[in-house]
Design a protein around this motif. Structure first.
Motif, short mmCIF file in Angstrom:
data_model
loop_
_atom_site.label_atom_id
_atom_site.label_comp_id
_atom_site.label_asym_id
_atom_site.label_seq_id
_atom_site.Cartn_x
_atom_site.Cartn_y
_atom_site.Cartn_z
N SER A 1 0.86 -1.19 0.00
CA SER A 1 0.00 0.00 0.00
C SER A 1 0.89 1.24 0.00
O SER A 1 1.06 1.91 1.03
N TRP A 2 1.47 1.51 -1.15
CA TRP A 2 2.42 2.61 -1.26
C TRP A 2 1.84 3.96 -0.86
O TRP A 2 2.51 4.73 -0.17
N PRO A 3 0.60 4.31 -1.25
CA PRO A 3 0.05 5.60 -0.81
C PRO A 3 -0.02 5.73 0.71
O PRO A 3 0.27 6.80 1.26
N VAL A 4 -0.37 4.65 1.38
CA VAL A 4 -0.40 4.67 2.85
C VAL A 4 1.01 4.84 3.41
O VAL A 4 1.23 5.58 4.37
N THR A 5 1.97 4.15 2.79
CA THR A 5 3.37 4.28 3.21
C THR A 5 3.83 5.73 3.11
O THR A 5 4.44 6.26 4.04
N LEU A 6 3.53 6.37 2.00
CA LEU A 6 3.91 7.77 1.84
C LEU A 6 3.25 8.66 2.89
O LEU A 6 3.88 9.58 3.43
N GLN A 7 2.00 8.39 3.20
CA GLN A 7 1.30 9.16 4.24
C GLN A 7 1.96 8.95 5.61
O GLN A 7 2.10 9.90 6.38
N LEU A 8 2.33 7.70 5.91
CA LEU A 8 3.00 7.43 7.19
C LEU A 8 4.32 8.19 7.29
O LEU A 8 4.61 8.79 8.32
N PHE A 9 5.09 8.17 6.24
CA PHE A 9 6.36 8.89 6.26
C PHE A 9 6.15 10.39 6.37
O PHE A 9 6.93 11.09 7.01
N ALA A 10 5.08 10.89 5.76
CA ALA A 10 4.81 12.33 5.78
C ALA A 10 4.22 12.79 7.11
O ALA A 10 4.56 13.86 7.61
N ASN A 11 3.33 11.99 7.69
CA ASN A 11 2.55 12.46 8.83
C ASN A 11 2.91 11.85 10.18
O ASN A 11 2.80 12.51 11.20
N GLU A 12 3.31 10.59 10.18
CA GLU A 12 3.56 9.93 11.46
C GLU A 12 5.05 9.83 11.80
O GLU A 12 5.45 10.08 12.92
N TYR A 13 5.85 9.45 10.83
CA TYR A 13 7.26 9.20 11.11
C TYR A 13 8.05 10.48 11.30
O TYR A 13 8.98 10.52 12.10
N ASN A 14 7.71 11.53 10.57
CA ASN A 14 8.32 12.85 10.76
C ASN A 14 9.85 12.82 10.86
O ASN A 14 10.43 13.32 11.81
N LEU A 15 10.48 12.24 9.88
CA LEU A 15 11.94 12.21 9.88
C LEU A 15 12.49 13.60 9.57
O LEU A 15 12.06 14.23 8.61
N PRO A 16 13.45 14.05 10.35
CA PRO A 16 14.06 15.34 10.05
C PRO A 16 15.07 15.20 8.90
O PRO A 16 15.57 14.11 8.63
N PHE A 17 15.35 16.28 8.24
CA PHE A 17 16.42 16.37 7.24
C PHE A 17 16.16 15.63 5.93
O PHE A 17 17.01 15.66 5.06
N ILE A 18 15.04 14.95 5.79
CA ILE A 18 14.81 14.19 4.56
C ILE A 18 13.33 14.22 4.20
O ILE A 18 12.47 14.02 5.05
N ASP A 19 13.06 14.49 2.96
CA ASP A 19 11.69 14.57 2.46
C ASP A 19 11.06 13.18 2.49
O ASP A 19 11.70 12.19 2.13
N PRO A 20 9.80 13.08 2.91
CA PRO A 20 9.12 11.78 2.95
C PRO A 20 9.10 11.05 1.61
O PRO A 20 9.17 9.82 1.57
#
Length: 138
Positions: A37-56
């Protein structure tokens, strides 16, 4: 006293194989979930994981690629130290930035990968086969 020393007769290569397969399975499953579920993965990286210094949009494929590549390398025991190092990087990012409360699980994974990183893949690996072939040719 003999029974206490019985585990000392377990070959290290069996322990290394078990460590490689266990860690490979965890990260292979994680990558498959991301890909399913790639769209969900992208949402998780954008909204939940919140990694600094790197675009989701960069972090998601990078993490997924590291999980797939590291899993395959560990499972096969091919460039296993590199695979372990890659997945140690993934675990470090997860621990520091995403789920620091899951430190015990991350420490377990890291311990298994450190075994492979420091002691190699063991006898039951393509690394060992390649080493034997290269030694014959040298």
């Amino acid at each position: 006293m003999r029974i206490i020393k019985l585990p000392e007769h377990i070959p290290l290569s069996l322990v290394q194989l078990a460590a490689r397969v266990a860690v490979a399975h965890v990260f292979w499953q994680s990558a498959q979930s991301k890909l399913a579920s790639w769209p969900v993965t992208l949402q998780l990286f954008a909204n939940e994981y919140n990694l600094p210094f790197i675009d989701p949009s960069v972090a998601a494929p990078l993490a997924t690629t590291a999980e797939i590549t590291g899993s395959v390398l560990l499972f096969l025991g091919l460039f296993s130290r590199l695979g372990a190092l890659m997945l140690l990087g993934v675990v470090s990012v997860i621990q520091i930035f995403v789920f620091p409360e899951n430190w015990a699980e991350h420490l377990l994974w890291a311990s298994l990968m450190l075994l492979v990183l420091t002691r190699g893949a063991g006898v039951f690996s393509l690394d060992r086969l390649a080493d034997r072939i290269l030694r014959r040719e040298a």
